[in-house]
Design an enzyme around this catalytic site. Structure first.
Site, short mmCIF file in Angstrom:
data_model
loop_
_atom_site.label_atom_id
_atom_site.label_comp_id
_atom_site.label_asym_id
_atom_site.label_seq_id
_atom_site.Cartn_x
_atom_site.Cartn_y
_atom_site.Cartn_z
N GLU A 1 -5.41 -10.25 9.32
CA GLU A 1 -5.86 -9.66 10.57
C GLU A 1 -4.64 -9.44 11.48
O GLU A 1 -3.81 -10.33 11.58
CB GLU A 1 -6.86 -10.56 11.29
CG GLU A 1 -7.46 -9.88 12.52
CD GLU A 1 -8.58 -10.71 13.19
OE1 GLU A 1 -8.84 -11.84 12.74
OE2 GLU A 1 -9.15 -10.20 14.14
N GLY B 1 -2.53 -20.91 14.11
CA GLY B 1 -3.92 -20.91 14.55
C GLY B 1 -4.81 -21.06 13.34
O GLY B 1 -4.54 -21.90 12.48
N ALA B 2 -5.82 -20.24 13.24
CA ALA B 2 -6.70 -20.28 12.09
C ALA B 2 -7.18 -18.86 11.83
O ALA B 2 -7.09 -18.01 12.70
CB ALA B 2 -7.88 -21.20 12.35
N GLU C 1 -10.33 -16.48 9.87
CA GLU C 1 -11.69 -16.60 9.38
C GLU C 1 -11.97 -15.89 8.07
O GLU C 1 -13.11 -15.52 7.80
CB GLU C 1 -12.64 -16.03 10.43
CG GLU C 1 -12.59 -14.49 10.61
CD GLU C 1 -11.78 -14.01 11.81
OE1 GLU C 1 -10.88 -14.76 12.23
OE2 GLU C 1 -12.05 -12.90 12.29
N GLU D 1 -14.16 -20.36 13.68
CA GLU D 1 -13.93 -19.58 12.46
C GLU D 1 -15.22 -19.39 11.67
O GLU D 1 -15.45 -18.35 11.07
CB GLU D 1 -12.86 -20.24 11.58
CG GLU D 1 -11.51 -20.49 12.27
CD GLU D 1 -10.95 -19.25 12.96
OE1 GLU D 1 -11.21 -18.13 12.48
OE2 GLU D 1 -10.27 -19.41 14.01
N HIS E 1 -17.32 -16.66 12.93
CA HIS E 1 -16.86 -15.35 12.43
C HIS E 1 -17.48 -14.98 11.09
O HIS E 1 -17.53 -13.81 10.75
CB HIS E 1 -15.34 -15.37 12.26
CG HIS E 1 -14.58 -15.15 13.53
ND1 HIS E 1 -14.88 -14.13 14.40
CD2 HIS E 1 -13.51 -15.80 14.05
CE1 HIS E 1 -14.02 -14.17 15.42
NE2 HIS E 1 -13.19 -15.18 15.24
N GLU F 1 -14.81 -11.99 18.65
CA GLU F 1 -14.11 -13.12 19.27
C GLU F 1 -14.91 -13.77 20.40
O GLU F 1 -14.83 -14.97 20.64
CB GLU F 1 -12.73 -12.70 19.76
CG GLU F 1 -11.78 -12.22 18.66
CD GLU F 1 -11.58 -13.23 17.55
OE1 GLU F 1 -11.89 -14.43 17.75
OE2 GLU F 1 -11.13 -12.82 16.46
ZN LIG Z 1 -11.54 -15.62 16.31
#
Ligand SMILES: [Zn+2]
Length: 1727
Positions: free
Chosen positions: A959, A1089-1090, A1092, A1126, A1129, A1148
């Site tokens: 992303e 961060g992370a 999804e 996540e 998402h 988001e």
């Molecule tokens: Zn997000």
């Protein structure tokens, strides 16, 4: 009148011939009874021509020299008179009718038998353009019509003047149409008479009582003429034309030679209708005609009819309201209908009379309409009715579709009506979306109907002007160019036929205007040539015929258009003519002055204004009044002139003020002030107010807050604000480039999304839709799928067009050359499935990888080229095969790559191969790439194991735009496809992807994954190749695994278990299962961060791994939050993707909201909504209050723009806005809406409206009645930035209160003027129920609402926004703030904790923006001894620290400390410094705050207890609990012995534990002992101490930020050591720590002695290259900010805390806190 001689007619010639003594006497026959105003006589030497027909002699009298010129007028008079006789069935009653032309008559007059005309009317019909002749014919026939209407029957009084003029006007057109059908004069009626009638409303009704002569004069206005004509026309059609005429004939007969009023007319119509069999079934026809007609003749406005259809039940809801919004009038409205199934546009009698009620709902059959649900419906056939018709969007879509398929099915006048009525909606911003409007407009390129072009022109021009200066403008003009070009070519590039009709002339002007406004080159060239010939070369007028043979054009229009783009030479020549020419003798002087205002060149405009009005305008060419009028003309007609005019005024107001009438003009100009200019305008106005003026008595300067300011641009501004994004996107998506795409292409472009909206509207409630409807829907949906497959690619154009480029064109440069700036893929091929094979040897650190991607794709239009994304890949070899044939031949492809847009274009080398529309192909590309090292795309990472060995891994982060780095693909979120993935890797490694491994297909070193069973967007694809270990669990047969490096396996449990619970709770809440067969979570070292990725979520290690002994509870909470984010998402983003990054918030925002909600479901005891309140809610409100944040819905195109979307407006704000609606609608509706959204749009992509529709539909299902629909209310939050400030003002005597909204801005003098649909509710002291949070009230996009039904006692506090779920701030009147403050002290728990917090946050914000005095805020704080919750303490902490930073240098700082001590003491005693096992999570958070505050202000126990923890650690090795470590080190070291301090200082130099070092580094700076601090700061430059270079340059900041002692030590240290300190870093200027720290220190300076010392330091170092050049200025500026604050605020605060202390001292002599609280409560009543 004396009568001596009876003659059959009035013999004027006799008057000229006979002599009676010196005078001749003429005697006329006696008239029938006529009204006085119809008597006339003329005495002249005129001659006549005559003709007698049916016994009536008609003569045209003219001056002798033009005797012959009236032949055609005479012919017309004869034909018209007999036509009227036949039409009404009543003969003309006098024996003669004369027409006489009087040069100076004020107007034509219908004197009975002797009509007088003005000027050259009736003359020269042979040699002037025929449009002039047509106009004269209308005038003559109008006067002839009066011989019946007015003369034969006169009105009883002037109240009924319309009985004369309305009928004469209408029937002059009817008869002219009968006599000269080729004039198409009824079209002209619409664009001239009706257009004027529509624009005149709200003044008076048609029938209008009046008395004196000045009133009578005024009654001859457009209402009497034009509106009455339209109303008569409407009933002429509605009542069946023949029946109507029978009625009026009877009326004329019955009242001949007499007078009548409207009732007489109506009653005759009633009688006629009663005998008409057409209406024998109609109830109204029996006795309602009076009611029906009086509702029109007695109303001041006209109705707007709205049609909305319920596709489920096939009913139609018809609403009426007055066009004048302040009126409550209702009408009997004759409606008639056409539909796709029954398109009979010829029958114009009434189908249904809508009674005078706001709304009726009837089935199609009750209305007598043949209407299937996918039929379009049109009301008001041929524009016979006199009202606007607005349709629901779905119906408009159906109409649009018809127009694109075959527009001739719909009557031309109805095609025109659609645009006229839309124009009304556009100008009033009464739109849901602009998509359908543009869809409708886009068919215009096939439209050749002139009336329609006239009726759409103003809308097109309005948008052109409104979009000026916006991102959409260039695309819009190009779009319109394409629409108008075919028509322009048709009209102007063919030889012109003679005798244009009025409509043709009018339409040609409009088309010319549109074409030039959008810079159609042919138009610009033509008009420019006219200007050049006329004004530059001085060619005579009329020669313009040589261009397109048009002699009928308005001069001013042509010249204005031709002035748009001039060469410098031309402009200078013109200006020169103006400066040196003589106005009286120069033939074009006035034309020049008038037309030059239209130039688009701002420099020219400026020079032009200077010439007209400037200081150095030496030649006074006009009087001041005239010159200044040009300012108004410019503003009115030329958007390019707006800024020029403002600048001109700012520079020249002193000169202008000396001119006559300036104020009057200035006041008019003020109506054009845009909001962005408002502040400057007010300033300018102020300066003008102070100028000495040449003022006449009647002149005044417009009021500073007059509502007139900006009113003429207000609606345009609102349009831009609300719809520019939509316009931009529509054009972006559908724009067809001039000349390249064909007509056929735009027909294909029927946007799926809007079909989708239509379907949604139609399937509002699936379960109830009948079987029949379903069948129709199925067909509909099938055609939809087809439409999707054929969406064409239409490149947008962002070309910058300027006058300079026009000049280039004229110099032979083609300015149509496009500068491509479109980052969207053409998508004329779309992917269905990807097979990806990757080979990596990452195990040994190899970064190169190879890949092969096979894409099965379909062409959506004929093309030879496939365009994909790729990034940093090389060595492409591509082939293509037909996808449907077995063993199809593979054709080689040539590959080209465009770096900027990252487009990979592939074209078959075999020129015979074309990818025809709807064919399927398999594209194979092999390539190589390199694993990146910047953590993006397909990248390499490493970790070190316990044995210090390095391990590599490859992982992904796609992303937003990095999937293209791993494999060439359609890298856009809406381009979903299925995926099969194979990864080859070292056998010692394993590979992960979104799907589980396909065990049978895999082999050693080759991992084949199961193919995805659903479509996913590219950015959600993921791989991970490593030697990781995992733990696993499962719930409801869904396997969950958590992967990390092997040494962290013991930290898996919390993340794994939380993940299992959270995923299930989300699936339960949405009632939609997780769509993939696995969920894997992977801890990736160093990840920020992370991500999804569907079924394979990756996290930074600290966001997933929880260690039971060393991790803090805040780490625990953050892990749960991030997993929930996540996992949300997996539905919002994955299950339903966003159509484009514009709507990033749709994923988001939900992920952020559910990061709390899901955790709250799984760990309810944590009370995480308090943390939402202190983090996302506050950060959204703070950021969004600055006034620079973009709206939630905001277009982005390039990768850089897309990444800028990842901010508060896509995360925190939408989470809060969604949360607000969740509460306002109630969770049941919200949840049902989300289920519907996720179900209806599963595996698809959406824009925001799908969400709104789903929520609306859920609200409908739950019978939740809303004051406005969600797709009206929600966009005020998603498409506008900012949020409202609600101001509540109570009426304490009447139990009422008022809520006002203004757009909040930190700068209280700035008001964007935005309003919102604000849901709210409230609680009070006597009804303190904070549980039910659904909205009880709404502020509906209006400024103010009064609540009169509240039961709030005069002594009750009132609090709006229960649980603080609404996204806005609230200010109250002071008395209510006092009541709240008292209520908080009295019983804090009665108010919800999040409200307690928000009261503090809001009051704090209001104080710091000067909206509220400090004592209110300080008084609110006095309840804190009763507060133990986290969110309120978090607010208090921010407030206290802020005050402390300013006041710690004050002489009375002790009083402040005393105040804070008394606030914090109680809670400190409650919580202490020790972590308590198994206590509520937020209690730990609260403790950390309270301990910090208590120790900051010197609460003894706090300092001692904290220090004791350190003592115990040193002497007894009692570990400090992880949750309180940071507080313990800092506060324990504030006042510690040297032994302790040195112990920890040495620990810092010797420990190898980075976390521990970090605590120490920060804690050591907290000391308040100068000597200790000196040792500490000196260590930064002591190379014998073991410190990292970053520790050396950060430790100073931990000292000077902790109060005066630390600051002074730091200044002293740098004064002595700045060279050494500066040498710690190579960098120079602002980047050097020396410079950075000095600037930073200046922020902490709060008294004069600190200031002196710091300035002394600055003067020592300022010449060094280690500091920034402007160091002194920067430092001084920062300090001034603090001193300003102190000047403005410190007195208020100090005086409060001083009096608090003295009252407490005198009143309080006990240490019991309960007593203390009671006293505070009593005291507080006296503040
Ligand atoms: Zn997000």
């Amino acid at each position: 009148m004396m009568v001596r001689q009876i003659e059959p007619y009035i013999d004027v010639n006799a008057a000229l011939g006979g002599i009676d003594g010196p005078m001749l006497t003429t005697t006329f026959h006696t008239t029938p009874a006529i009204s006085t105003y119809l008597v006339a006589f003329v005495i002249s030497d005129f001659v006549y021509i005559s003709e007698e027909y049916r016994g009536v002699l008609q003569r045209i009298f003219t001056p002798p020299h033009v005797a012959d010129k009236g032949r055609r007028a005479l012919k017309n008079a004869v034909r018209a008179l007999s036509k009227f006789e036949d039409y009404f069935g009543i003969d003309y009653v006098l024996p003669k009718l004369d027409h006489i032309i009087l040069k100076r008559s004020p107007a034509a007059m219908e004197n009975w038998g002797l009509i007088t005309y003005v000027g050259d009317a009736l003359m020269h019909w042979d040699d002037v353009g025929s449009s002039k002749m047509q106009f004269d014919v209308i005038v003559q026939n109008h006067e002839i019509a009066h011989q019946w209407f007015g003369n034969l029957v006169s009105p009883e009084w002037w109240s009924y003047a319309w009985l004369n003029e309305g009928f004469a006007t209408y029937f002059s057109y009817v008869v002219t149409d009968l006599l000269y059908p080729d004039y198409k004069i009824m079209d002209y009626f619409l664009i001239y008479v009706a257009d004027d009638a529509y624009s005149t409303i709200g003044i008076r009704p048609m029938t209008y009582y009046l008395e004196n002569s000045s009133e009578i004069r005024k009654v001859f206005d457009s209402i009497t003429y034009h509106r009455a004509a339209c109303v008569i026309k409407m009933f002429h059609h509605a009542f069946n034309q023949k029946t109507f005429v029978r009625g009026i004939s009877q009326y004329l007969r019955k009242y001949q030679y007499s007078v009548a009023n409207e009732l007489n007319l109506i009653d005759e119509l009633q009688a006629a209708i009663a005998t008409d069999v057409t209406f024998s079934q109609a109830v109204w026809s029996k006795n309602s005609v009076r009611d029906i007609m009086l509702s029109w003749t007695h109303s001041s406005a006209i109705p707007i009819v709205s049609i909305s259809r319920d596709y489920e039940y096939n009913t139609i809801t018809i609403k009426q309201r007055s066009k004048d919004q302040s009126s409550l009038e209702y009408w009997w409205i004759p409606l008639n209908f056409a539909s796709a199934s029954a398109p009979d546009f010829q029958r114009t009698t009434v189908d249904y009379f809508m009674p005078p009620v706001p709304e009726v709902t009837l089935s199609a059959s009750e209305l007598g309409i043949e209407l299937r649900i996918d039929d379009w419906l049109i009301v008001n056939k041929q524009q016979t009715g006199f009202y606007h018709v607005l349709y629901n969007d779905a119906n408009l879509w159906l109409i649009a579709k018809q127009l694109h398929d075959n527009h001739t099915v719909i009557h031309p006048l109805n095609r025109a009506a659609i645009f006229q009525d839309l124009g009304y909606r556009i100008r009033n911003n009464n739109l849901q979306s602009v998509d359908v409007i543009f869809k409708l407009l886009s068919y215009l390129q096939h439209e050749k109907e002139l009336v329609l072009w006239v009726q759409v022109a103003d809308t097109i021009l309005y948008l052109c002007s409104t979009l000026y200066g916006t991102s959409s403008r260039q695309m819009y003009t190009k779009f319109v160019r394409q629409l108008v070009k075919p028509m322009f070519t048709e009209i102007f590039e063919k030889p012109v036929q003679q005798n244009l009709t009025n409509t043709e002339v009018f339409a040609r002007e409009k088309i010319m205007e549109i074409a030039c406004w959008v810079d159609l080159p042919e138009c610009l060239t033509y008009t420019h040539n006219v200007v050049r010939d006329r004004l530059v070369d001085g060619e005579a007028r009329r020669n313009q015929k040589k261009y397109y043979g048009n002699s009928d054009f308005s001069d001013t229009l042509l010249l204005c258009l031709g002035m748009r783009y001039l060469h410098d030479g031309e402009f200078n020549a013109m200006l020169n003519t103006l400066s040196n020419g003589d106005r009286d003798t120069h033939p074009w002087y006035d034309d020049l002055i008038y037309a030059l205002r239209c130039t688009q060149n701002q420099t020219y405009l400026q020079q032009y204004l200077n010439f007209l009005l400037g200081e150095n305008s030496t030649k006074s060419i006009m009087d001041d009044n005239e010159s200044m009028m040009y300012l108004v003309y410019m503003l009115r007609s030329n958007r390019a002139a707006h800024t020029v005019v403002w600048q001109f005024l700012e520079h020249n107001y002193q000169v202008l003020c000396r001119k006559d009438c300036f104020l009057r003009i200035f006041n008019r100009i003020a109506e054009y002030v845009p909001r962005s200019y408002l502040e400057q305008f007010k300033y300018l106005r102020q300066k003008i107010a102070l100028q000495p003026k040449k003022v006449d008595e009647n002149e005044f300067l417009i009021d500073v807050d007059s509502p007139s300011i900006g009113r003429r641009v207000e609606k345009s501004e609102i349009f831009v604000q609300k719809f520019n994004n939509q316009v931009y996107e529509w054009l972006q998506k559908h724009y067809v480039e001039d000349g390249i795409n064909t007509v056929a292409n735009i027909k294909q472009v029927f946007p799926l999304l809007n079909y989708g909206r239509l379907v949604l509207e139609m399937i509002r409630n699936k379960s109830k839709v009948s079987a029949l409807c379903f069948a129709t829907l199925a067909i509909f949906v099938a055609s939809l799928t087809l439409a999707e497959a054929t969406i064409g690619y239409l490149p947008p154009d962002l070309e910058e067009k300027s006058s300079a480029r026009i000049a280039e064109k004229e110099a032979g440069i083609d300015y149509n050359a496009r500068a491509v700036d479109n980052y969207r893929l053409p998508n004329n091929t779309v992917p269905i499935h990807y097979n990806i094979e990757l080979t990596t040897n990452v195990h040994n650190g190899t970064t190169s990888f190879s890949g092969k991607v096979q894409i099965i794709l379909t062409a959506t239009e004929d093309t030879r080229t496939i365009v994909l994304h790729a990034r940093q890949l090389t060595g492409f070899i591509a082939t293509i095969q037909n996808g449907t044939l077995a063993n199809a031949a593979a054709y080689n492809m040539t590959v080209s790559y465009e770096t900027d847009r990252e487009f990979l274009s592939l074209t078959p080398t075999n020129t015979a191969i074309t990818l025809y529309k709807n064919t399927t192909w398999t594209l194979t590309i092999t390539y190589t790439g390199n694993l990146r090292t910047d953590r993006a795309g397909f990248h390499i990472l490493s970790y070190t194991d316990a044995q210090n060995r390095l391990h590599y891994m490859a992982t992904t982060q796609f992303e937003s735009t990095n999937a293209r780095h791993a494999f060439p693909c359609y890298d856009e979120p809406a381009m979903r496809a299925t995926f099969g993935v194979t990864i080859r890797h070292d056998p010692s490694y394993s590979a992960l992807s979104n799907m589980p491994k396909n065990e049978t297909a895999s082999s050693t070193g080759v991992t084949v994954f199961q193919r995805t069973n659903i479509t996913i967007p590219t950015y959600l694809v993921a791989f991970h190749v490593s030697d990781y270990a995992y733990t696993e669990g499962s719930l409801h047969e869904l396997p969950h695994r958590l992967y990390s490096k092997p040494q962290n396996v013991s930290d898996h449990q919390f993340g794994l278990v939380s993940g299992i619970l959270i995923l299930q709770s989300l699936a339960d809440y949405y009632n939609v299962s997780f769509a993939l067969p696995q969920m894997a979570q992977v801890a990736v070292p160093g990840k920020g961060g992370a991500m999804e990725n569907w079924g394979l979520v990756t996290y930074g290690e600290q966001y997933l791994l929880f260690n039971k002994t060393t991790s803090t509870t805040s780490t625990q909470l953050s892990i749960a939050n991030i997993i929930a984010h996540e996992f949300t998402h997996q539905w919002f983003g994955n299950h339903v993707a966003v159509r484009w990054w514009t709507y990033l918030w749709l994923k988001e925002g939900f992920a952020t909201l559910f990061s709390y909600q899901a955790v709250d479901e799984v760990y309810p005891e944590w009370d995480v909504y308090q943390t939402m309140h202190t983090s996302d809610y506050q950060s959204a409100l703070s950021n969004d209050g600055i006034g620079t944040v973009v709206p939630m819905t905001h277009y982005a195109q390039t990768p850089a723009e897309i990444s800028a979307r990842y901010g508060t407006s896509s995360y925190a704000k939408p989470a809060c806005v969604l949360h607000m609606w969740q509460h306002a609608l109630g969770d049941k509706v919200f949840r049902a809406g989300l289920n519907k959204y996720l179900t209806d749009n599963a595996f698809n992509s959406t824009e925001e409206w799908q969400l709104f529709e789903a929520l609306q539909s859920a609200a409908n299902e739950h019978r939740l009645s809303l004051p406005a629909s969600i797709n009206v209310m929600f966009p005020t939050w998603s498409q506008q930035s900012g949020y409202p400030l609600l101001t509540v003002t109570r009426d304490y005597t009447a139990n009422k209160f008022t809520v006002q909204q203004t757009a909040f801005n930190d700068n209280s003098t700035v008001n964007s003027g935005r309003t919102y649909y604000v849901p709210f509710n409230y609680a009070s002291r006597s009804e303190p129920d904070f549980r039910n949070t659904t909205a009880t009230n709404y502020l509906l996009n209006v400024k103010e609402i009064n609540i009169t039904d509240a039961t709030v006692g005069a002594t009750d506090w009132l609090i709006l926004n229960k649980q603080s779920s609404g996204y806005y701030r609230i200010n109250y009147d002071e008395r209510n703030w006092q009541l709240i403050a008292e209520g908080l002290v009295e019983r804090p728990q009665a108010i919800h904790p999040r409200n307690r917090a928000q009261l503090l946050y809001d009051a704090y914000k209001f104080v710091s923006t000067y909206r509220l005095p400090h004592n209110i805020l300080l008084k609110l704080l006095t309840y804190l001894p009763g507060e133990d919750q986290y969110a309120p303490w978090s607010a208090a902490n921010a407030i206290i620290n802020n005050y402390n930073a300013y006041l710690s240098g004050d002489a009375d700082y002790d009083d402040f400390k005393y105040f804070i001590k008394s606030l914090v003491n109680n809670t400190y005693e409650l919580l202490g410094v020790n972590d308590v096992h198994a206590e509520p999570l937020l209690r730990k958070y609260t403790r950390n705050i309270v301990v910090n505050v208590a120790c900051l202000v010197g609460v003894e126990n706090c300092l001692t207890d904290s220090n004791n923890k350190l003592k115990a650690l040193i002497s007894k090795n009692v570990a400090i609990e992880p949750n309180v470590r940071s507080q313990a080190y800092c506060n324990g070291l504030r006042h510690s012995s040297d032994t302790e301090y040195n112990h920890f200082l040495n620990e810092l130099f010797s420990s190898s534990d980075a976390t521990y070092r970090n605590y120490l580094l920060r804690g050591l700076g907290c000391s308040q002992d100068s000597k200790q601090l000196e040792r500490y700061v000196n260590s930064s430059i002591d190379q014998t101490k073991s410190l990292t270079s970053s520790e050396r340059t950060t430790l100073l900041s931990t000292v000077y930020s902790r109060g005066s002692t630390g600051l002074l030590v730091s200044i002293e240290f740098l004064s002595n050591n700045f060279e050494t300190y500066g040498n710690l870093s190579e960098s120079t200027g602002a980047a050097n720590p020396l410079s950075r720290d000095i600037v930073s220190m200046s922020n902490y300076v709060n008294n004069k002695s600190q200031e002196e010392k710091l300035l002394a330091l600055v003067s020592k170092v300022k010449t060094s290259n280690k500091v920034q050049a402007n160091l002194e200025v920067t430092v001084q500026t920062n300090m001034n900010v603090n001193f300003n604050w102190l000047n403005l605020n410190s007195k208020q605060v100090i005086s409060f805390v001083k009096s608090y202390r003295s009252s407490a001292r005198s009143a309080l002599n006990a240490s019991l806190l309960s007593v203390f609280v009671a006293v505070v409560m009593t005291l507080s009543r006296f503040f």
